[in-house]
Write a protein that holds these residues in place. Structure first.
Motif, short mmCIF file in Angstrom:
data_model
loop_
_atom_site.label_atom_id
_atom_site.label_comp_id
_atom_site.label_asym_id
_atom_site.label_seq_id
_atom_site.Cartn_x
_atom_site.Cartn_y
_atom_site.Cartn_z
N ALA A 27 82.18 -18.78 -60.17
CA ALA A 27 82.91 -19.82 -60.88
C ALA A 27 82.60 -19.84 -62.36
CB ALA A 27 82.61 -21.18 -60.28
N THR A 28 81.55 -19.17 -62.80
CA THR A 28 81.23 -19.21 -64.21
C THR A 28 81.71 -17.98 -64.96
OG1 THR A 28 79.04 -18.30 -63.80
CG2 THR A 28 79.23 -20.68 -63.87
N HIS A 29 82.43 -17.07 -64.28
CA HIS A 29 83.11 -15.94 -64.94
C HIS A 29 82.23 -15.21 -65.92
CE1 HIS A 29 86.96 -17.05 -63.30
NE2 HIS A 29 86.58 -18.28 -63.49
N GLY A 30 81.21 -14.60 -65.43
CA GLY A 30 80.30 -13.92 -66.35
C GLY A 30 78.98 -14.63 -66.31
N ILE A 76 84.10 -9.07 -78.63
CA ILE A 76 83.62 -10.45 -78.64
C ILE A 76 84.36 -11.22 -77.55
CG2 ILE A 76 83.37 -12.50 -80.04
CD1 ILE A 76 83.38 -10.39 -82.45
N ASP A 77 85.65 -11.43 -77.73
CA ASP A 77 86.47 -11.90 -76.62
C ASP A 77 87.22 -10.67 -76.13
OD1 ASP A 77 88.37 -12.78 -74.92
OD2 ASP A 77 89.11 -14.39 -76.19
N TYR A 78 86.69 -10.01 -75.11
CA TYR A 78 87.26 -8.72 -74.72
C TYR A 78 88.65 -8.86 -74.11
CZ TYR A 78 85.11 -10.39 -70.43
OH TYR A 78 84.73 -11.18 -69.39
N LEU A 79 89.06 -10.09 -73.76
CA LEU A 79 90.39 -10.23 -73.18
C LEU A 79 91.48 -10.39 -74.22
CD1 LEU A 79 89.75 -12.44 -70.03
CD2 LEU A 79 90.18 -10.00 -70.15
N SER A 80 91.13 -10.78 -75.44
CA SER A 80 92.17 -10.80 -76.47
C SER A 80 91.65 -10.11 -77.73
CB SER A 80 92.65 -12.22 -76.77
OG SER A 80 91.68 -12.98 -77.40
N ALA A 81 91.28 -8.85 -77.56
CA ALA A 81 90.66 -8.09 -78.63
C ALA A 81 91.57 -7.91 -79.85
CB ALA A 81 90.23 -6.73 -78.11
N ALA A 316 93.85 -16.05 -78.05
CA ALA A 316 94.40 -16.55 -76.79
C ALA A 316 93.73 -17.86 -76.38
CB ALA A 316 94.22 -15.51 -75.70
N ARG A 317 92.49 -18.08 -76.81
CA ARG A 317 91.76 -19.27 -76.40
C ARG A 317 91.65 -20.33 -77.48
NH1 ARG A 317 91.03 -15.17 -74.08
NH2 ARG A 317 90.89 -15.14 -71.83
N ASP A 368 89.21 -21.82 -69.60
CA ASP A 368 89.44 -20.39 -69.80
C ASP A 368 88.35 -19.77 -70.68
OD1 ASP A 368 90.53 -17.90 -69.79
OD2 ASP A 368 92.17 -18.34 -71.16
N LEU A 369 87.15 -19.74 -70.18
CA LEU A 369 86.03 -19.26 -70.98
C LEU A 369 85.86 -17.75 -70.84
CD1 LEU A 369 83.49 -22.01 -69.99
CD2 LEU A 369 84.81 -21.90 -72.08
N VAL A 370 85.52 -17.13 -71.95
CA VAL A 370 85.06 -15.75 -71.93
C VAL A 370 83.64 -15.79 -72.51
CG1 VAL A 370 85.32 -13.53 -73.06
CG2 VAL A 370 87.26 -14.60 -72.02
N ILE A 371 82.66 -15.47 -71.70
CA ILE A 371 81.28 -15.75 -72.09
C ILE A 371 80.82 -14.96 -73.32
CG2 ILE A 371 78.92 -16.05 -71.24
CD1 ILE A 371 81.11 -17.79 -69.84
N PRO A 372 81.14 -13.69 -73.47
CA PRO A 372 80.71 -13.00 -74.70
C PRO A 372 81.26 -13.64 -75.97
CG PRO A 372 81.59 -11.44 -73.12
CD PRO A 372 81.86 -12.79 -72.57
N ASP A 373 82.35 -14.39 -75.83
CA ASP A 373 82.94 -15.08 -76.97
C ASP A 373 82.06 -16.27 -77.37
OD1 ASP A 373 85.16 -15.44 -78.75
OD2 ASP A 373 85.72 -17.19 -77.57
#
Lengths: 376, 171
Positions: A27-30, A76-81, A316-317, A368-373
């Motif tokens: 649940a914590t996505h990363g 950094i945010d690998y989903l919206s590089a 994206a976030r 919608d968290l991306v942890i490396p971000d």
């Protein structure tokens, strides 16, 4: 922390216990860890513990040249590089006064919007997975695959893009790219309709998400939360409209807002945003100009004039701000990354107090968290 | 979103005037330590297209809370707090970024503290979102935010006793 510790003392009449979630938890996505103080099923205090994937990108920026930092921005945010590429190159272009050819701006807008859709599709699949629905993930990844194929053909990567350069983009696009974008827009519209019928209008999802996880506009302002979080609180804040950059001024698109501030509102914002991104891509492809895609004469060893420069984009976030400080050398004096997930997560402690655990996790997913971000 | 009892501002000039009232005129900002010329006034309008923000305000360390209150009363949102190590000038700079959710206004508040005693008051009572930003600035630069409720490392290990974004830090 290994075992939950009981912190029941004589001066607290209620008995609470500490529940550890993560850092390795679906649940914590990363690698995000939550230290939850619980009273039965209710969250008394949720303390996010970050830093498990901290890589110190800001220090890395101070020991390499301006151009050598480019690959970092995609990680950094690998989903919206693409949007992170955009913010950094545009900040340096602002500092060094580099013009970008029109065709390159179009390519940047199209690839950024494609990337926004692919990012939202990952969220869509993962969020529903959090809520217990497995099938939508498979559909979302099927659509996302089409975008990754298009972007891989032009940039060479499927995820951590490093496609933009100071003064343009590194490769021109071909007729296949234009055809691919057209096909994707034609494919995606009926798919979004299908998602609406199958998922969005589903009574089970509605009952699960409506009326939980309230985040109001005032809380967003105090914490600096942006993106779908503030738009789900009814504020039409979008950097593409409010501080228009690149050529977003030339496109006709709406900023979807939903006033309720609950998990469903944030869900609806992202679903509607995908449709708006399709509109932008369609318009851009419709009047795609010819011409160069990279300004000639940009020195390989760039030395921007001394001073500090900011550039904000809508990732994206949410709002992404890159602040660069130059002291007129080949190496940046400082690169500051203000990332949207950091601010969006910082309000979780206040927003989740008093919720039951499954609803708090639904709220976490709706951010919608991306942890490396967050950790950078 | 602005509070009902404060007068609504219609332009950045009105905001700049409020900052001019806050800051005594004898406090002139220091040169940045780069070759950039020092600003001539503590409150300066900037060219957005060239810089990326509209208003640049240099305040004394004890005025950052007052500046945050002015911006809060006009509905500004907190963007970020960060530091800057001007080792040549033997100073640390704390930079506060604000944006407005309804207008395109961008305001930067800066303050300088001596490198040997880098202390500024916390603004987390005005903007709770500053809590994390100040923790991050503290661990990266060693800048102390007086009155902060929990100045522990956020991203670095809990036993970290180094400040990696200081210019004299060697890994």
């Amino acid at each position: 922390m290994s075992a939950p510790e009981i912190i029941s003392t004589s001066d607290t009449p209620r008995e609470t216990f500490v529940l550890n979630v993560g850092p390795q938890h679906p649940a914590t996505h990363g690698v995000l860890r939550l230290k939850l103080t619980m009273e039965g099923e209710y969250v008394v205090r949720a303390e996010p513990i970050c830093g498990y994937i901290h890589r110190m990108h800001e220090k890395m920026g101070e020991n390499r040249t301006w151009a050598q930092f480019l690959p970092n921005t995609g990680r950094i945010d690998y989903l919206s590089a693409m949007t992170y590429n955009h913010a950094y190159v545009a900040a340096v272009e602002r500092a060094a006064k580099i013009e970008v050819p029109l065709r390159a701006e179009y390519i940047r807008v199209i690839t950024s919007e494609l990337n926004r859709i692919s990012s939202h599709l990952v969220w869509f699949g993962a969020f529903l997975l959090d809520l217990g629905g497995f099938t939508p993930l498979l559909y979302a990844f099927d659509d996302r695959e089409q975008i990754l194929d298009i972007l891989e053909a032009v940039s060479g990567s499927r995820l951590t893009y490093c496609y933009y350069r100071f003064g343009g983009v590194c490769n021109d696009v071909d007729a296949d790219f234009v055809r691919g974008c057209r096909n994707f827009v034609a494919r995606m519209r009926p798919r979004l309709k299908m998602y609406k019928t199958l998922v969005t209008d589903n009574i089970i999802l509605r009952k699960r998400l409506e009326g939980i996880g309230f985040i109001n506009s005032e809380m967003c302002r105090k914490y600096g939360a942006t993106g779908p979080v503030i738009r789900g609180a009814g504020v039409a804040y979008d950097v593409r409209k409010i501080e228009p950059y690149s050529i977003y001024r030339d496109f006709d698109f709406d900023i979807p807002t939903f006033p309720d501030g609950d998990c469903m509102a944030r869900y609806l914002v992202r679903m509607e945003e995908m449709a708006q991104s399709l509109r932008i891509i369609e318009q851009a492809i419709g009047r795609f100009p010819d011409g160069p895609t990279l300004t000639h004469g940009v020195p390989r060893m760039l030395k921007p004039p001394a001073g500090d420069y900011c550039f904000a984009v809508e990732a994206a976030r949410g709002r992404l701000l890159v602040r660069i400080v130059s002291d007129h050398r080949e190496i940046p004096y400082r690169v500051r990354l203000r990332t949207p997930c950091f601010s969006n997560l910082s309000l979780f402690e206040e927003a989740s107090a008093g919720m039951i655990l499954p609803d708090a996790l639904a709220e976490l997913g709706s951010l919608d968290l991306v942890i490396p971000d967050i950790d950078r | 979103m602005a509070n009902g009892d404060t007068p609504v501002i219609h332009s950045l000039q009105e905001l700049a005037d409020q900052f001019n009232k806050l800051i005594p005129h004898e406090t002139l900002p220091a040169a940045s330590g780069t070759t950039e010329p020092a600003p001539t006034s503590p409150v300066q309008m900037e060219d957005y297209a060239a810089k990326g923000y509209h208003l640049n305000v240099c305040v004394q360390p004890d005025q950052v809370v007052g500046a945050a209150e002015i911006l809060d009363s006009h509905g500004f949102a907190l963007d970020a707090v960060t530091g800057m190590d001007w080792i040549a000038a033997n100073e640390m700079e704390v930079v506060y970024d604000y944006f407005h959710p309804m207008n395109s206004w961008r305001v930067v508040i800066r303050t300088r503290v001596p490198r040997g005693k880098p202390e500024v008051p916390t603004i987390s009572k005005v903007y709770p979102g500053a809590d994390w930003h100040e923790r991050e600035t503290h661990e990266f630069f060693g800048i102390v935010f007086l009155g902060h409720p929990n100045l522990t490392p956020l991203l670095l290990p809990e036993d970290a006793d180094y400040h990696p974004l200081r210019k004299d830090f060697v890994a």
